[in-house]
Design a protein around this motif. Structure first.
Motif, PDB file in Angstrom:
ATOM      1  N   ASP A  29       0.821  -1.272  -0.073  1.00 21.43           N
ATOM      2  CA  ASP A  29       0.089  -0.120  -0.021  1.00 21.43           C
ATOM      3  C   ASP A  29       0.639   1.211  -0.159  1.00 21.43           C
ATOM      4  O   ASP A  29       0.693   2.057  -0.775  1.00 21.43           O
ATOM      5  CB  ASP A  29      -1.000  -0.025   1.309  1.00 21.43           C
ATOM      6  CG  ASP A  29      -2.020  -0.993   1.142  1.00 21.43           C
ATOM      7  OD1 ASP A  29      -2.591  -1.615  -0.050  1.00 21.43           O
ATOM      8  OD2 ASP A  29      -2.305  -1.629   2.200  1.00 21.43           O
ATOM      9  N   GLY A 141      -0.358   4.972   3.334  1.00 21.52           N
ATOM     10  CA  GLY A 141      -1.209   4.076   2.684  1.00 21.52           C
ATOM     11  C   GLY A 141      -2.390   3.685   3.418  1.00 21.52           C
ATOM     12  O   GLY A 141      -3.086   2.701   3.163  1.00 21.52           O
ATOM     13  N   TYR A 143      -6.222   3.394   4.366  1.00 23.18           N
ATOM     14  CA  TYR A 143      -7.583   3.414   3.331  1.00 23.18           C
ATOM     15  C   TYR A 143      -8.610   4.135   4.104  1.00 23.18           C
ATOM     16  O   TYR A 143      -9.462   3.784   4.874  1.00 23.18           O
ATOM     17  CB  TYR A 143      -7.930   2.118   3.257  1.00 23.18           C
ATOM     18  CG  TYR A 143      -7.280   0.893   2.084  1.00 23.18           C
ATOM     19  CD1 TYR A 143      -7.719   1.182   0.624  1.00 23.18           C
ATOM     20  CD2 TYR A 143      -6.225   0.546   2.338  1.00 23.18           C
ATOM     21  CE1 TYR A 143      -6.913   0.537   0.119  1.00 23.18           C
ATOM     22  CE2 TYR A 143      -5.415  -0.141   1.570  1.00 23.18           C
ATOM     23  CZ  TYR A 143      -5.746  -0.368   0.199  1.00 23.18           C
ATOM     24  OH  TYR A 143      -5.010  -0.687  -0.726  1.00 23.18           O
ATOM     25  N   LEU A 185      -5.158   6.474  -1.264  1.00 21.75           N
ATOM     26  CA  LEU A 185      -5.775   5.110  -1.535  1.00 21.75           C
ATOM     27  C   LEU A 185      -7.123   5.044  -1.159  1.00 21.75           C
ATOM     28  O   LEU A 185      -7.865   3.967  -1.312  1.00 21.75           O
ATOM     29  CB  LEU A 185      -4.862   3.928  -0.889  1.00 21.75           C
ATOM     30  CG  LEU A 185      -3.439   3.956  -1.345  1.00 21.75           C
ATOM     31  CD1 LEU A 185      -2.867   2.703  -0.738  1.00 21.75           C
ATOM     32  CD2 LEU A 185      -3.234   3.705  -2.646  1.00 21.75           C
ATOM     33  N   LYS A 190      -8.363  -2.606  -2.849  1.00 21.59           N
ATOM     34  CA  LYS A 190      -7.253  -3.148  -2.878  1.00 21.59           C
ATOM     35  C   LYS A 190      -6.728  -3.954  -4.088  1.00 21.59           C
ATOM     36  O   LYS A 190      -5.921  -4.017  -4.626  1.00 21.59           O
ATOM     37  CB  LYS A 190      -7.306  -4.326  -1.698  1.00 21.59           C
ATOM     38  CG  LYS A 190      -5.875  -4.903  -1.555  1.00 21.59           C
ATOM     39  CD  LYS A 190      -4.793  -3.959  -1.145  1.00 21.59           C
ATOM     40  CE  LYS A 190      -3.351  -4.421  -0.476  1.00 21.59           C
ATOM     41  NZ  LYS A 190      -3.395  -4.575   0.928  1.00 21.59           N
ATOM     42  N   VAL A 193      -5.063  -1.513  -6.144  1.00 16.49           N
ATOM     43  CA  VAL A 193      -3.707  -1.179  -5.703  1.00 16.49           C
ATOM     44  C   VAL A 193      -2.442  -2.298  -6.125  1.00 16.49           C
ATOM     45  O   VAL A 193      -1.546  -1.855  -6.588  1.00 16.49           O
ATOM     46  CB  VAL A 193      -3.755  -0.810  -4.308  1.00 16.49           C
ATOM     47  CG1 VAL A 193      -2.266  -0.902  -3.627  1.00 16.49           C
ATOM     48  CG2 VAL A 193      -4.743   0.080  -3.763  1.00 16.49           C
TER      49      VAL A 193
END
Length: 378
Positions: A29, A141, A143, A185, A190, A193
């Motif tokens: 991430d 990173g 979320y 992000l 995910k 990513v």
């Protein structure tokens, strides 16, 4: 190579004149965040905190800020062509996170070290390092999403992907920190990513996510507490809420509120749960599920993000709990969180995080709880 997406780092002016510092843990991430930052044309600098001694860290692959993770972060920085610095924060991390984790368990509370780490080592220390480096922002990173409210103030919102949302762990972020932090992000799932990491040619594109607390990679919390506090295994009694002694235990560190398995008090006519941990008497108090019902909790060290709020709100009392309708009453030491319906398994030491829709209003620490009468808990 296909063009990378251009997330908004919310910086005005020419990006080539900007400097972005990225907190790089060694995971996929934060590595993608570094790649996205570099792709904007801004000068990008990666910072990794070493939280363990070199010998122990090498054995902690898959955790955060460990030996292999530091090497992965450096390899990513080399791949992206950005500067990368490693700072030794082992002592600071041990004092502010690991030792507090042990003390909370010893006191019969259920700690959340990830929040303590964000409050201190990560957001306070890293943010200051970023400022010292002349950065325009610190990107991570996590979320979550940073948005600007109608009054121009920075707000924290849940991630677009609810399965990845980490907002519960960031409730203590201050307004000043929110103004400087960026979370690129928050709008991405995910799988995308990971696809971006592969597109960038990053060494850790398929690296598994860490599933445990970083300094407890095998999930054995008790062994960590014992190493920090050798007297943690002092035993005591297991007592029913009606006063009956049902057995003995080998230490409060083996129990949490709401626990059912591992009590070793078989032969009971109904399932029993841990409803209270009394550190003063070293008693583990158990009872039926209805005894877990909570009507209110005392909240301390309250933090509001984006200013105080008045209106309907929901609260999460555990990271994976469903939001429950609630209201705040009182101020200061008399502040109480009142549930509109009984809530189960509310544990002192955990965080109560308040939401209005996707917006994180803030939150505080649960100091104590008020039970619901069994007749009202059905």
């Amino acid at each position: 190579m296909n063009a990378l997406p251009t997330p908004d780092f919310q910086l005005n002016g020419d990006m080539k004149a900007r400097r972005i510092v990225v907190a790089m843990s060694g995971g996929v991430d934060s590595s993608v965040v570094a790649g996205l930052a570099a792709a904007t044309g801004a000068e990008t600098i990666g910072i990794t905190l070493q939280l363990y001694d070199h010998g122990a860290a090498v054995k902690r692959a898959g955790s955060c800020c460990a030996g292999q993770d530091i090497r992965d972060a450096r390899a990513v920085a080399d791949r992206l062509g950005i500067s990368h610095y490693v700072f030794d924060h082992e002592s600071r991390f041990r004092e502010s996170v690991v030792e507090r984790f042990a003390d909370e368990y010893m006191a019969g509370r259920t700690p959340i070290p990830c929040i303590q780490c964000n409050m201190g080592v990560k957001f306070t220390d890293l943010l200051q390092m970023a400022r010292d480096l002349g950065a325009d922002c610190l990107a991570t990173g996590h979320y979550v999403r940073r948005m600007t409210g109608s009054d121009g103030r920075s707000e924290l919102h849940r991630a677009l992907d609810p399965a990845r949302d980490q907002s519960y762990f960031l409730f203590a972020t201050t307004d000043a920190q929110m103004d400087f932090l960026r979370f690129p992000l928050g709008d991405l799932p995910k799988p995308q990513v990971r696809a971006l990491a592969q597109q960038m040619g990053l060494i850790n594109a398929a690296k598994p996510d860490s599933q445990d607390i970083c300094f407890v990679p095998d999930g054995d919390y008790a062994s960590v507490v014992r190493k920090v506090r050798p007297d943690a295994d002092t035993g005591g009694t297991i007592v029913h809420i009606d006063g009956r002694v049902l057995g003995e235990h080998k230490g409060l560190i083996h129990f949490t509120i709401g626990q059912r398995k591992g009590l070793e008090i078989g032969g009971q006519p109904e399932p029993l749960y841990v409803v209270k941990l009394d550190a003063a008497t070293r008693r583990v108090v158990v009872g039926p599920r209805e005894a877990l019902a909570t009507r209110a909790a005392q909240i301390v060290d309250m933090n509001w993000i984006g200013g105080a709020y008045e209106g309907p709100m929901e609260v999460k009392v555990r990271s994976l709990a469903k939001p429950a309708s609630a209201r705040i009453e009182g101020t200061g030491a008399d502040r109480r969180l009142v549930f509109l319906r009984p809530e189960y398994g509310v544990a002192p030491g955990q965080a109560a995080v308040l939401y209005a829709g996707t917006r994180v209003l803030g939150g505080g620490w649960i100091a104590s709880t008020e039970p619901v009468e069994p007749a009202l808990a059905a």
